[in-house]
Design an enzyme around this catalytic site. Structure first.
Site, PDB file in Angstrom:
ATOM      1  N   SER A 125       0.839  -1.200   0.000  1.00 32.11           N
ATOM      2  CA  SER A 125       0.000   0.000   0.000  1.00 32.11           C
ATOM      3  C   SER A 125       0.870   1.245   0.000  1.00 32.11           C
ATOM      4  CB  SER A 125      -0.859  -0.032   1.266  1.00 32.11           C
ATOM      5  OG  SER A 125      -1.435   1.224   1.497  1.00 32.11           O
ATOM      6  N   TYR A 149      -1.644  -0.825  10.654  1.00 31.96           N
ATOM      7  CA  TYR A 149      -1.966  -1.417   9.351  1.00 31.96           C
ATOM      8  C   TYR A 149      -0.808  -1.189   8.370  1.00 31.96           C
ATOM      9  CZ  TYR A 149      -3.764  -1.726   4.608  1.00 31.96           C
ATOM     10  OH  TYR A 149      -3.898  -2.030   3.267  1.00 31.96           O
ATOM     11  N   LYS A 153       2.033  -3.855   6.561  1.00 37.16           N
ATOM     12  CA  LYS A 153       2.353  -3.974   5.121  1.00 37.16           C
ATOM     13  C   LYS A 153       3.857  -3.876   4.901  1.00 37.16           C
ATOM     14  CE  LYS A 153      -1.569  -4.772   3.534  1.00 37.16           C
ATOM     15  NZ  LYS A 153      -1.836  -6.003   2.812  1.00 37.16           N
ATOM     16  N   PHE A 178      -2.363   2.661  -4.688  1.00 37.37           N
ATOM     17  CA  PHE A 178      -2.818   3.979  -4.235  1.00 37.37           C
ATOM     18  C   PHE A 178      -4.289   3.841  -3.811  1.00 37.37           C
ATOM     19  CE2 PHE A 178       0.740   6.892  -4.219  1.00 37.37           C
ATOM     20  CZ  PHE A 178       1.723   5.956  -4.505  1.00 37.37           C
ATOM     21  N   ARG A 292      -9.738  15.945   8.414  1.00 38.56           N
ATOM     22  CA  ARG A 292      -9.663  14.676   9.148  1.00 38.56           C
ATOM     23  C   ARG A 292      -8.225  14.506   9.644  1.00 38.56           C
ATOM     24  NH1 ARG A 292     -11.294   9.216   5.932  1.00 38.56           N
ATOM     25  NH2 ARG A 292      -9.431   9.771   4.758  1.00 38.56           N
ATOM     26  N   GLY A 294      -4.650  13.352  10.406  1.00 38.63           N
ATOM     27  CA  GLY A 294      -3.798  12.352   9.753  1.00 38.63           C
ATOM     28  C   GLY A 294      -3.801  12.427   8.238  1.00 38.63           C
TER      29      GLY A 294
END
Ligand code: NAD
Ligand code: UFG
Length: 340
Positions: A125, A149, A153, A178, A292, A294
């Site tokens: 990712s 998460y 990865k 993406f 939002r 982050g």
């Protein structure tokens, strides 16, 4: 024709890859524990493809089940989609994510090695990237994921890099996706999200269908084209085809390929809202909300390595992304019982 094991093959991206693999003449076997998907998707895959892939309900952490599978079946390669993917859940339940995504992958690779299967394509990712030197991400940019998460990865990427270092027969493709969106043009398969909706496209689709009242646009004061966040959205069918291109490239070389799969251009939230409104023939109601936490303002892929190494680039644009999502949303609304 090759015989391919697809882990996570009943999921969103995996099911589209299964369709593309079968269309290219490959023989496909799906292994999934069905924790975030339903077996009935394979009926619809069969409607699209005229063929139903073989299936076994297997958890990739279950070495016994994997050994049994590899003893009974022979495979040329594995495409490994199985994993958990909710960023917020990974923050609340990091051990679950490290166990499922990292330990599960290690178990899979161990059993592959024992069975002499040394070709793997892995779903990584763009979240593995850290503080970016520019908004167009290249594969050699620093990695520093900010949540469990993303770390899971990157850990699996590192595991595979080490495995390939230790045994030069391994052929590994690490594909950094993406923002996957869209659905199969038939409208028969697509993303069927569970629980709270976090991502833009599924949220917009449910607003358009009347299930949700309005979209909250997270911030309109970013330094972008219209102040809203910009991302590299990639049609899931293009993404699925990227896996076939990676498999072909691995046929010609051993070692590790680390490649971005993106379109190489970004769209803002409002551009996506306008395109979706166009696709569904009515305005998608939205309101401007705060940023939002982050979120980055803007980023997109540099897809030149994917073109150079895999001979792959995206072909489907924003209209297909929105139109196919809308077709799938309508099918899902009309067939809610099948998806329940
Ligand atoms: P998905 O949840 O629709 O599919 C994942 C599948 O894996 C599901 O069918 C689930 O049941 C299965 N699974 C999970 N844990 C398993 C286990 N232990 N054993 C066997 N099966 C298991 O998700 P998706 O969007 O199709 O994502 C596929 C892969 O791509 C994931 O690894 C995900 O992290 C990665 N990815 C997704 C995105 C995205 O935005 N969708 C972006 C980047 C990377
Ligand atoms: N957005 C809104 N309103 C919403 C949802 C999203 O305005 O209700 C905005 C976001 O602020 C962002 C853009 O739409 O600017 C895209 O947001 P998504 O949540 O759809 O996607 P992200 O880029 O935040 O994250 C996605 C996946 C992650 C993955 C990451 C990188 O959700 O799992 O891409 O690949 F890790």
């Amino acid at each position: 024709m090759r015989r391919i094991l697809v882990t996570g093959g009943t999921g969103y991206i995996g099911s589209h890859a299964v369709v593309e693999l079968m269309a290219a003449g490959h023989d496909v076997f799906v292994a999934d524990n069905l924790c975030n998907s339903k077996l009935s998707v394979l009926d619809r895959v069969a409607r699209i493809s005229g063929r139903r892939p073989e299936f076994a309900q297997i958890d990739i952490r279950d070495r016994g089940a994997l050994r049994k599978l590899f003893a009974a079946q022979s495979f040329d390669a594995v495409i490994h989609f199985a994993g958990l993917k909710a960023v917020g859940e990974s923050v609340a339940k990091p051990l679950l994510y490290f166990d499922n995504n990292v330990s599960g992958s290690v178990a899979l690779f161990e059993c592959m090695q024992e069975a002499g299967i040394k070709t793997v394509v892995f779903s990584s990712s763009a979240t593995v990237y850290g503080e970016p030197p520019s908004v167009q991400f290249r594969e050699d940019f620093p990695t520093a994921p900010v949540n469990p998460y993303g770390r899971s990865k990157l850990m699996v990427e590192d595991v595979l890099r080490d495995v390939a270092k230790g045994d030069s027969e391994w052929r590994v493709a690490l594909l950094r996706y993406f923002n996957p969106v869209g659905a199969h043009p038939s409208g028969l398969i697509g993303e069927d999200p569970n629980g709270v909706l976090n991502n833009l496209m599924p949220y917009m689709a449910q607003v358009a269908s009347g299930k949700l009242k309005e979209l909250s646009v997270f911030g309109n004061d970013y330094p972008t084209i219209d102040g809203t966040g910009v991302r590299d959205y990639i049609h899931v069918v293009d993404l699925a085809r990227g896996h076939l291109a990676a498999l072909s490239a691995l046929g010609k070389q051993t070692g590790v390929l680390t490649v971005n799969l993106g379109a190489g251009r970004g769209y803002s939230v409002l551009e996506m809202v306008n395109a979706f409104s166009e696709a569904c023939g009515k305005p998608v109601p939205y309101r401007i909300a705060g940023r939002r936490p982050g979120d980055l303002a803007e980023y997109f892929a540099d897809p030149s390595l994917a073109h150079q190494l895999l001979g792959w680039r995206t072909q489907l644009g924003i209209d297909a992304m929105c139109g196919d999502t809308w077709r799938w949303q309508q099918w899902a609304a009309a067939n809610a019982a099948e998806l329940a």
